[in-house]
Design a protein around this motif. Structure first.
Motif, PDB file in Angstrom:
ATOM      1  N   VAL A 265       5.909  -2.524  -7.483  1.00  0.00           N
ATOM      2  CA  VAL A 265       5.081  -3.359  -6.624  1.00  0.00           C
ATOM      3  C   VAL A 265       5.334  -4.835  -6.905  1.00  0.00           C
ATOM      4  N   LEU A 266       5.461  -5.199  -8.180  1.00  0.00           N
ATOM      5  CA  LEU A 266       5.739  -6.590  -8.538  1.00  0.00           C
ATOM      6  C   LEU A 266       7.112  -7.023  -8.043  1.00  0.00           C
ATOM      7  N   VAL A 267       8.067  -6.101  -8.054  1.00  0.00           N
ATOM      8  CA  VAL A 267       9.393  -6.409  -7.513  1.00  0.00           C
ATOM      9  C   VAL A 267       9.268  -6.730  -6.032  1.00  0.00           C
ATOM     10  N   SER A 268       8.521  -5.904  -5.303  1.00  0.00           N
ATOM     11  CA  SER A 268       8.300  -6.161  -3.884  1.00  0.00           C
ATOM     12  C   SER A 268       7.538  -7.460  -3.666  1.00  0.00           C
ATOM     13  N   ALA A 269       6.615  -7.775  -4.579  1.00  0.00           N
ATOM     14  CA  ALA A 269       5.831  -9.001  -4.445  1.00  0.00           C
ATOM     15  C   ALA A 269       6.701 -10.239  -4.591  1.00  0.00           C
ATOM     16  N   SER A 270       7.713 -10.186  -5.467  1.00  0.00           N
ATOM     17  CA  SER A 270       8.601 -11.348  -5.635  1.00  0.00           C
ATOM     18  C   SER A 270       9.346 -11.653  -4.344  1.00  0.00           C
ATOM     19  N   ILE A 271       9.730 -10.608  -3.613  1.00  0.00           N
ATOM     20  CA  ILE A 271      10.365 -10.819  -2.307  1.00  0.00           C
ATOM     21  C   ILE A 271       9.316 -11.251  -1.286  1.00  0.00           C
ATOM     22  N   GLY A 272       8.077 -10.766  -1.454  1.00  0.00           N
ATOM     23  CA  GLY A 272       7.003 -11.157  -0.550  1.00  0.00           C
ATOM     24  C   GLY A 272       6.661 -12.632  -0.623  1.00  0.00           C
ATOM     25  N   VAL A 273       6.846 -13.247  -1.787  1.00  0.00           N
ATOM     26  CA  VAL A 273       6.610 -14.691  -1.913  1.00  0.00           C
ATOM     27  C   VAL A 273       7.562 -15.452  -0.997  1.00  0.00           C
TER      28      VAL A 273
ATOM     29  N   ALA B 187       0.837  -1.209   0.000  1.00  0.00           N
ATOM     30  CA  ALA B 187       0.000   0.000   0.000  1.00  0.00           C
ATOM     31  C   ALA B 187       0.866   1.250   0.000  1.00  0.00           C
ATOM     32  N   ARG B 188       1.940   1.243   0.746  1.00  0.00           N
ATOM     33  CA  ARG B 188       2.837   2.406   0.766  1.00  0.00           C
ATOM     34  C   ARG B 188       3.515   2.604  -0.585  1.00  0.00           C
ATOM     35  N   PHE B 189       3.932   1.503  -1.218  1.00  0.00           N
ATOM     36  CA  PHE B 189       4.527   1.595  -2.553  1.00  0.00           C
ATOM     37  C   PHE B 189       3.557   2.225  -3.539  1.00  0.00           C
TER      38      PHE B 189
ATOM     39  N   ASN C 261      14.776 -13.818  -3.074  1.00  0.00           N
ATOM     40  CA  ASN C 261      15.335 -12.529  -2.685  1.00  0.00           C
ATOM     41  C   ASN C 261      16.334 -12.012  -3.723  1.00  0.00           C
ATOM     42  N   LEU C 262      17.199 -12.887  -4.237  1.00  0.00           N
ATOM     43  CA  LEU C 262      18.175 -12.470  -5.243  1.00  0.00           C
ATOM     44  C   LEU C 262      17.481 -12.054  -6.548  1.00  0.00           C
ATOM     45  N   CYS C 263      16.461 -12.816  -6.937  1.00  0.00           N
ATOM     46  CA  CYS C 263      15.718 -12.474  -8.150  1.00  0.00           C
ATOM     47  C   CYS C 263      14.977 -11.147  -7.961  1.00  0.00           C
ATOM     48  N   GLY C 264      14.415 -10.939  -6.782  1.00  0.00           N
ATOM     49  CA  GLY C 264      13.735  -9.680  -6.503  1.00  0.00           C
ATOM     50  C   GLY C 264      14.677  -8.492  -6.532  1.00  0.00           C
ATOM     51  N   GLU C 265      15.884  -8.662  -5.988  1.00  0.00           N
ATOM     52  CA  GLU C 265      16.860  -7.578  -6.034  1.00  0.00           C
ATOM     53  C   GLU C 265      17.306  -7.293  -7.469  1.00  0.00           C
ATOM     54  N   GLY C 266      17.443  -8.350  -8.273  1.00  0.00           N
ATOM     55  CA  GLY C 266      17.784  -8.144  -9.681  1.00  0.00           C
ATOM     56  C   GLY C 266      16.691  -7.404 -10.429  1.00  0.00           C
ATOM     57  N   LEU C 267      15.433  -7.751 -10.160  1.00  0.00           N
ATOM     58  CA  LEU C 267      14.318  -7.042 -10.787  1.00  0.00           C
ATOM     59  C   LEU C 267      14.247  -5.594 -10.312  1.00  0.00           C
ATOM     60  N   ARG C 268      14.549  -5.369  -9.042  1.00  0.00           N
ATOM     61  CA  ARG C 268      14.548  -4.003  -8.528  1.00  0.00           C
ATOM     62  C   ARG C 268      15.578  -3.142  -9.255  1.00  0.00           C
ATOM     63  N   GLU C 269      16.750  -3.728  -9.494  1.00  0.00           N
ATOM     64  CA  GLU C 269      17.798  -3.007 -10.216  1.00  0.00           C
ATOM     65  C   GLU C 269      17.403  -2.756 -11.665  1.00  0.00           C
ATOM     66  N   ALA C 270      16.724  -3.730 -12.271  1.00  0.00           N
ATOM     67  CA  ALA C 270      16.330  -3.577 -13.671  1.00  0.00           C
ATOM     68  C   ALA C 270      15.245  -2.529 -13.850  1.00  0.00           C
ATOM     69  N   PHE C 271      14.328  -2.414 -12.884  1.00  0.00           N
ATOM     70  CA  PHE C 271      13.204  -1.492 -13.016  1.00  0.00           C
ATOM     71  C   PHE C 271      13.510  -0.096 -12.475  1.00  0.00           C
ATOM     72  N   ASN C 272      14.553   0.032 -11.670  1.00  0.00           N
ATOM     73  CA  ASN C 272      14.881   1.332 -11.086  1.00  0.00           C
ATOM     74  C   ASN C 272      16.184   1.843 -11.682  1.00  0.00           C
ATOM     75  N   PRO C 273      16.162   2.865 -12.530  1.00  0.00           N
ATOM     76  CA  PRO C 273      17.389   3.353 -13.174  1.00  0.00           C
ATOM     77  C   PRO C 273      18.435   3.839 -12.172  1.00  0.00           C
TER      78      PRO C 273
END
Length: 324
Positions: A241-249, A199-201, A306-318
């Protein structure tokens, strides 16, 4: 004239531009740990689906067959019982991961547990996504609207802050203890107690999007608010949000495993990684594989998410992209 020709030639020799998906995929591939985790998770999903089919629909690996004469066998032990019937022989005649205190095939139970644990993780995250996007979208889009002496944003974010004050695991433990043990109750409770970060995201993304030109243009054309929110704004706010969701799984799988380990999770005879681990803790010294196999599996899967989520975070955030 020559300068213009050189510019045309240089433009022709440039590599073709990449699309948005191709660009993000190439950034993910540069992160070797995230890329390896991505393919590991794809293989895990295939293994979980195969486990569902081969342990319940087309029973090749039977996780419920009891063979008391074959209990506490270490991994890679060949089947050698002269007491059990022919139907109880494991696939290929070998206990790949050994047997437990009742002689059940640990590999078959891990296959069944993989589907259950991943289902709990993904359904719980889907519930938290739905609730989080709903409340975050309301707070971001209608934040300036006043309900008496308080704004919608203050009301919703105050409720989020109250929910965050409670220790999540103990809140889940309390609710689960009051409800009858069920896989559905576990998924719902985990989902309804883990939506606050999403919700905050969403609120933060909506606050940056609601004054953008395309949103102002949509409002000027008298497009209904629900269409602006779900058709125009949510697709632009969903990436982080999807990046956060991957870590949430990973968090949901870990929570379910913890609940099952304490006896409040999915109940036998259904197998999950958590209750397999709980069953093995009594025999830690006699049969250590009953503890180490599910424990290491949970560790590796959570680490991969967690590693996949961090990789997605890097890919989606310039701002987080490393310069090569």
């Amino acid at each position: 004239m020559n300068l213009m020709n050189e510019q045309i030639i240089n433009a022709d020799t440039l590599p073709p531009s990449k699309g948005l998906f191709q660009e993000r995929w190439s950034i993910l591939k540069r992160n070797s740990m995230a890329y390896a985790s991505y393919w590991f998770l794809i293989a895990l999903f295939a293994f979980a689906i195969m486990g569902k089919v081969l342990t319940q629909n087309i029973v090749i690996f039977d996780p419920k067959t009891v063979r008391l004469s074959e209990k506490f066998l270490p991994p890679l032990t060949p089947y050698a019982s002269k007491v059990s019937v022919k139907e109880d022989v494991p696939f290929m005649g070998v206990y790949l991961l050994g047997t437990d205190e009742l002689g059940r095939d640990v590999f078959a139970r891990m296959m069944e547990g993989s589907f259950v644990s991943l289902t709990v993780g993904f359904v719980a995250v889907a519930i938290s996504l739905t609730v989080g996007v709903f409340f975050g979208g309301l707070a971001g889009f209608y934040g300036r609207v006043k309900l008496g002496f308080i704004t919608v944003d203050t009301l919703i974010m105050g409720f989020v802050d109250i929910m965050l004050c409670f220790p999540s695991f103990f809140l889940i433990l309390t609710v689960v203890a009051l409800l009858p043990p069920s896989i559905y109750n576990i998924m719902i409770v985990i989902g309804l107690t883990s939506w606050m970060g999403i919700a905050r995201f969403v609120r933060a993304e909506f606050l940056s999007l609601r004054d953008q030109d395309f949103v102002v243009a949509a409002k000027s054309q008298a497009i209904p608010a629900w269409r602006i929110i779900f058709i125009h704004m949510v697709p632009n706010a969903i990436a982080p949000v999807l990046v956060s969701a991957s870590i949430g799984v990973a968090t949901a799988i870990l929570t379910e495993s913890s609940l099952s380990f304490l006896g409040f999770g999915v109940q036998p005879p259904d197998a999950t990684w958590g209750n397999i681990l709980a069953d093995g803790k009594t025999f830690l010294f006699d049969a250590p594989w009953l503890t180490f196999i599910p424990g290491l599996t949970i560790l590796v899967v959570v680490l991969a998410f967690n590693l996949c989520g961090e990789g997605l975070r890097e890919a989606f955030n310039p701002k987080l992209r490393t310069k090569l």
